[in-house]
Design a protein around this motif. Structure first.
Motif, short mmCIF file in Angstrom:
data_model
loop_
_atom_site.label_atom_id
_atom_site.label_comp_id
_atom_site.label_asym_id
_atom_site.label_seq_id
_atom_site.Cartn_x
_atom_site.Cartn_y
_atom_site.Cartn_z
N LEU A 28 0.81 -1.23 0.00
CA LEU A 28 0.00 0.00 0.00
C LEU A 28 0.84 1.27 0.00
O LEU A 28 0.34 2.35 -0.33
CB LEU A 28 -0.92 0.01 1.23
N PRO A 30 3.43 2.65 -1.86
CA PRO A 30 3.59 3.54 -3.02
C PRO A 30 2.33 4.36 -3.34
O PRO A 30 2.43 5.57 -3.60
CB PRO A 30 3.93 2.58 -4.17
N GLY A 31 1.17 3.75 -3.28
CA GLY A 31 -0.06 4.47 -3.55
C GLY A 31 -0.33 5.56 -2.52
O GLY A 31 -0.76 6.67 -2.88
N LEU A 32 -0.09 5.27 -1.25
CA LEU A 32 -0.29 6.27 -0.20
C LEU A 32 0.66 7.44 -0.36
O LEU A 32 0.29 8.59 -0.10
CB LEU A 32 -0.15 5.63 1.19
N GLN A 34 1.89 8.45 -3.32
CA GLN A 34 1.40 9.18 -4.49
C GLN A 34 0.20 10.05 -4.13
O GLN A 34 0.02 11.14 -4.68
CB GLN A 34 1.03 8.22 -5.61
N GLN A 35 -0.62 9.58 -3.21
CA GLN A 35 -1.81 10.33 -2.77
C GLN A 35 -1.46 11.42 -1.76
O GLN A 35 -2.32 12.21 -1.38
CB GLN A 35 -2.82 9.38 -2.12
N ARG A 37 -0.63 10.80 1.32
CA ARG A 37 -1.05 10.36 2.65
C ARG A 37 0.13 9.89 3.49
O ARG A 37 0.04 9.82 4.71
CB ARG A 37 -2.13 9.29 2.54
#
Length: 90
Positions: A28, A30-32, A34-35, A37
């Motif tokens: 999770l 990399p996505g967090l 990018q967002q 977060r």
């Protein structure tokens, strides 16, 4: 990949190190990031701390702080709650 490497003068920290520090599945991370977060800050040591770097990661009111040498070897590691900033921002 090593847990922390240096590429083009920038540190790259493996998600397998960051995820567990925040109680997250490493997949999770990399996505967090990018967002926005999971955020980070990089500081370069001066004076007595020359040759070291402080990498701080922030997520959900928690901080992971890593002090590393130029090769990315972890010298110190700390996890703590992020202090609330005056006015409630943070």
């Amino acid at each position: 990949m090593d847990r922390i490497s240096r590429q083009d003068g920038r540190f790259v920290v493996d998600a397998d190190l960051l995820g567990p520090a925040f109680g997250l599945d490493p997949a999770l991370v990399p996505g967090l990031m990018q967002q926005g977060r999971i955020t980070s800050r990089h500081e370069t040591g001066e004076g007595a701390d020359a040759g070291t770097f402080r990498l701080s990661f922030f997520h959900a009111g928690r901080v992971l702080r890593l002090t590393v040498d130029a090769e990315g070897r972890i010298l110190k590691q700390a996890r703590f709650d992020r202090p609330e900033r005056p006015g409630g921002a943070g």
